[in-house]
Motif scaffolding. Structure first.
Motif, PDB file in Angstrom:
ATOM      1  N   SER A  20      42.202  86.362   6.664  1.00  0.00           N
ATOM      2  CA  SER A  20      41.900  86.485   8.175  1.00  0.00           C
ATOM      3  C   SER A  20      41.004  85.537   8.263  1.00  0.00           C
ATOM      4  CB  SER A  20      41.372  88.120   7.932  1.00  0.00           C
ATOM      5  OG  SER A  20      42.701  88.907   7.416  1.00  0.00           O
ATOM      6  N   THR A  21      40.896  85.577   9.840  1.00  0.00           N
ATOM      7  CA  THR A  21      39.712  84.974  10.315  1.00  0.00           C
ATOM      8  C   THR A  21      40.022  85.631  11.694  1.00  0.00           C
ATOM      9  OG1 THR A  21      41.296  83.173  11.798  1.00  0.00           O
ATOM     10  CG2 THR A  21      41.210  82.718   9.286  1.00  0.00           C
ATOM     11  N   ALA A  22      38.958  84.753  12.713  1.00  0.00           N
ATOM     12  CA  ALA A  22      38.954  85.393  13.902  1.00  0.00           C
ATOM     13  C   ALA A  22      40.127  84.965  14.445  1.00  0.00           C
ATOM     14  CB  ALA A  22      36.992  84.663  14.947  1.00  0.00           C
ATOM     15  N   ASP A  68      35.140  78.983   8.645  1.00  0.00           N
ATOM     16  CA  ASP A  68      33.902  80.321  10.232  1.00  0.00           C
ATOM     17  C   ASP A  68      34.066  81.995   9.722  1.00  0.00           C
ATOM     18  OD1 ASP A  68      33.053  77.948  11.530  1.00  0.00           O
ATOM     19  OD2 ASP A  68      34.739  77.880  13.395  1.00  0.00           O
ATOM     20  N   ALA A  69      34.922  81.937   9.478  1.00  0.00           N
ATOM     21  CA  ALA A  69      34.836  83.668   8.141  1.00  0.00           C
ATOM     22  C   ALA A  69      34.731  84.074   6.947  1.00  0.00           C
ATOM     23  CB  ALA A  69      36.169  83.715   8.602  1.00  0.00           C
ATOM     24  N   HIS A 128      34.533  82.530   4.324  1.00  0.00           N
ATOM     25  CA  HIS A 128      35.848  82.488   3.021  1.00  0.00           C
ATOM     26  C   HIS A 128      34.858  81.045   2.523  1.00  0.00           C
ATOM     27  CE1 HIS A 128      38.415  85.022   3.643  1.00  0.00           C
ATOM     28  NE2 HIS A 128      38.109  85.640   4.417  1.00  0.00           N
TER      29      HIS A 128
END
Length: 330
Positions: A21-23, A43-44, A46
């Motif tokens: 999952s990411t934004a 950015d998430a 990871h």
């Protein structure tokens, strides 16, 4: 193929092994990661990703599945099969019409032994199918396989499966009666349903006394390309009334009895070029019985001998049906 964890900054062009999952949303497993996706994952938060990275000589899962399907089915029209599109390393094979499935068991086993990441699953041999029935599925388990293994699998089983279509278009059922009592329509209705699935038409009803001469005359006059006999009294010996009638009509009996239950009291033979099947009493039920296996194969042009019938015993213990006069239990 190299599989395992890598720093997120090194994952460009790799295949994501697990959904993340990411934004911006979820990235599905099997995705070949773009620069934007790598940045979104970083950015998430990871730091490390589990990925697969193809090496020189590797073939991606979808390409490999499609290539194997093409080797198995080089002539879809002649083999009676349709090849699906590839997705997630899987390609399905579907029947394009009614019939039975012919398989090369040893070749398919050899294919599955090449590499555990290359798999082919099929329906059982001689399985009856309709248009649209799935016959087999190819699954490449890993995200890629070595080209050498793929080519070995392609060579192992060329044309290893096909659908044999019905060879006949019409049938006649000869029913017998004892005394003035006419048989119910259950047997004819059950047979009609079986023949409809294979595209055969059943001719007008034929009902005769349970006597050798009467059955012989009816067989000789029957218009169908495939002949069935359903007697009011069970056929309990190769010299019984119905087999004797086939011989009296000028035909011959090729097999009597089968190690399939329900379905033991079946006989088969030929009258000229017409297959003749003496149906067991259980054929009055639409439930699966040994007669289904025999009629499907004969209708699709597969010759049967007593040795072929004997081979049906393994797997021949079929589901109990409540109409049997002598159930196995109780």
């Amino acid at each position: 193929m190299i599989f395992g964890p890598v720093p997120v900054g090194d994952a460009l062009g790799a295949v994501l092994a697990h959904a993340m999952s990411t934004a911006q949303g979820k990235i599905a497993k099997g995705t070949v990661l773009s620069a934007a996706q790598v940045a979104a994952l970083a950015d998430a938060g990871h730091d490390t990703l589990i990925v697969a990275r193809l090496e020189p000589g590797d073939v991606g899962e979808d390409e490999a599945a499609a290539a194997l399907a093409a080797a198995l089915v080089p002539d879809p029209d002649a083999q009676g099969l349709r090849i699906s599109g590839a997705g997630a390393g899987r390609v399905n094979l579907y029947a394009t019409g009614p019939g039975i499935v012919a398989l090369q068991h040893a070749a398919i086993t050899a294919l599955n032994a090449v590499d555990p990441m290359i798999t082919l699953a099929t329906v059982p041999p001689w399985h009856r199918v309709d248009a649209g029935t799935m016959v087999a599925t190819i699954k490449i388990i890993s995200y890629a396989v070595p080209a050498t293994a793929l080519h070995a699998a392609e060579r192992a089983a060329p044309r290893a499966l096909s659908v044999l279509p019905p060879r006949y278009r019409s049938a006649t059922l000869v029913e017998t009666r004892v005394g003035a009592t006419a048989p119910t329509g259950k047997g004819r209705a059950a047979l009609t349903g079986r023949l409809d699935r294979l595209g055969l038409n059943l001719s007008q009803r034929v009902m005769v006394p349970h006597e050798t001469a009467a059955i012989a005359d009816a067989l000789g006059a029957a218009p169908g390309e495939v002949l069935f006999v359903l007697t009011a009294s069970a056929t309990s010996d190769p010299m019984d009334v119905a087999p004797a009638a086939l011989r009296a009509a000028g035909g011959h009996v090729e097999a009597y009895g089968m190690p399939v239950d329900p379905g033991n009291l079946l006989f088969l033979g030929h009258l000229g070029d017409k297959p003749v099947i003496g149906l067991p009493g259980c054929a009055r039920s639409p439930a699966l019985n040994g007669a289904d296996w025999v009629m499907e194969r004969l209708i699709c042009g597969l010759p049967l001998r007593q040795s072929d019938i004997a081979d049906m015993g393994v797997g021949g213990l079929l589901k109990e049906i409540p109409t049997r006069p002598r159930p196995r239990e109780g």
